[in-house]
Enzyme design. Structure first.
Site, mmCIF file in Angstrom:
data_model
loop_
_atom_site.group_PDB
_atom_site.id
_atom_site.type_symbol
_atom_site.label_atom_id
_atom_site.label_comp_id
_atom_site.label_asym_id
_atom_site.label_seq_id
_atom_site.Cartn_x
_atom_site.Cartn_y
_atom_site.Cartn_z
ATOM 1 C CB SER A 1 -0.861 0.001 1.263
ATOM 2 O OG SER A 1 -1.460 1.258 1.459
ATOM 3 C CE1 TYR B 1 -4.494 -2.362 4.839
ATOM 4 C CE2 TYR B 1 -3.580 -0.196 4.345
ATOM 5 C CZ TYR B 1 -4.083 -1.407 3.914
ATOM 6 O OH TYR B 1 -4.173 -1.681 2.566
#
Ligand SMILES: NC(=O)c1ccc[n+]([C@@H]2O[C@H](COP(=O)([O-])OP(=O)(O)OC[C@H]3O[C@@H](n4cnc5c(N)ncnc54)[C@H](OP(=O)(O)O)[C@@H]3O)[C@@H](O)[C@H]2O)c1
Length: 248
Positions: free
Chosen positions: A140, A154
């Site tokens: 990401s 995350y």
């Protein structure tokens, strides 16, 4: 050509979108996720898109690490050769640290980092035996810095995955085994459907096309879609903490 492709987390979002994009390109697919019923519906769709491909499905919870090895090896038996593996399964649950979210934060770190390691281990074991293959990890843009609140764990889990991937790139440099790390920006999928703000978000088809184009070129590190993330990730790396706080 990378003909036989395994995708984890193929029952939804980017995994499903990439499966459709590769079906159009005539690739065989080994699809896994916990929701086998969704994979069976997807399999029927893929065979409509391209009746000439082979699609295998397997139920897999990536947090069951023995099952990760078993399922990947089953796909290898089914296909004979595995040309590419996507480490894609991931979740974005959790909340601020120290605010009662340990269970969800732990699940996110386990799924996105530890279970991604299990997938990398199982895939690279097969690639070393074949002396051939392409490992693709779906990280990401969030991996490039720390973020507060519900993004914290995350982002940390994706930073772990990007680091793991880079270590493998170095180790496998100048071998027939390629490793690509994909850093998507915001792509609208079930994972973020409740998010209030998703700057520069694109739909699944646009996002998956950007990812698949980068993967087919076997780029080592891709920030996708190119605009704005190929530029923004540099700015994120040098942004002071108070700017990151405002962005979060
Ligand atoms: N969407 C974005 O903006 C974005 C941006 C950057 C990175 N990513 C990354 O892209 C990947 C795919 O996310 P998405 O946006 O497509 O989300 P999604 O639509 O929620 O899909 C997540 C997929 O992961 C699977 N999964 C989750 N936990 C699993 C487990 N324990 N075992 C096996 N499979 C599991 C889910 O399948 P089952 O529930 O059926 O098991 C589902 O197929 C994730 O790694 C995510 O972090 C997404």
């Amino acid at each position: 050509m990378r003909k036989n492709i395994i995708i984890t987390g193929a029952s939804s979002g980017l995994g499903e979108g990439m499966a459709k994009a590769f079906a159009k390109r005539g690739r065989n697919l080994g699809l896994c996720a916990r929701r086998l019923d969704r994979l069976e519906v997807l399999k029927a769709d893929l065979l409509q898109i391209n009746p000439d491909i082979i699609v295998h499905t397997q139920a897999l919870d990536v947090n069951n690490h023995d099952a990760v090895f078993r399922v990947f090896n089953q796909f290898r038996k089914d296909f004979g050769v595995v040309d590419r593996v996507f480490v894609n399964a991931g979740i974005g649950k959790g909340g601020a640290i120290g605010a009662g979210h340990f269970k969800e934060n732990k699940e996110t770190f386990l799924t996105n980092a530890v279970s991604a390691l299990a997938q990398c281990e199982a895939a690279v074991e097969i690639f070393r035996a074949q002396n051939h293959g392409h490992l693709v990890t779906i990280s990401s843009v969030g991996a490039v810095r720390g973020f507060p609140g519900l993004m914290n764990v995350y982002a940390a889990s994706k930073a772990a995955l990007s680091s793991l991937s880079e270590g493998l790139q170095i180790e496998l440099l100048h071998t027939p085994i390629q490793v690509s790390t994909i850093h998507p920006g915001f792509i609208r999928t079930p994972m973020n459907e409740e998010a209030k703000s998703l700057p520069f978000a694109v739909n699944i088809e646009t996002g998956c096309n950007a990812i698949v184009n980068a993967i087919e070129k076997e780029i080592k590190n891709a920030y996708v879609p190119f605009w704005p993330w190929a530029l923004l990730h540099y700015l994120l790396r040098i942004a002071p903490l108070n700017i990151l706080r405002k962005l979060s």
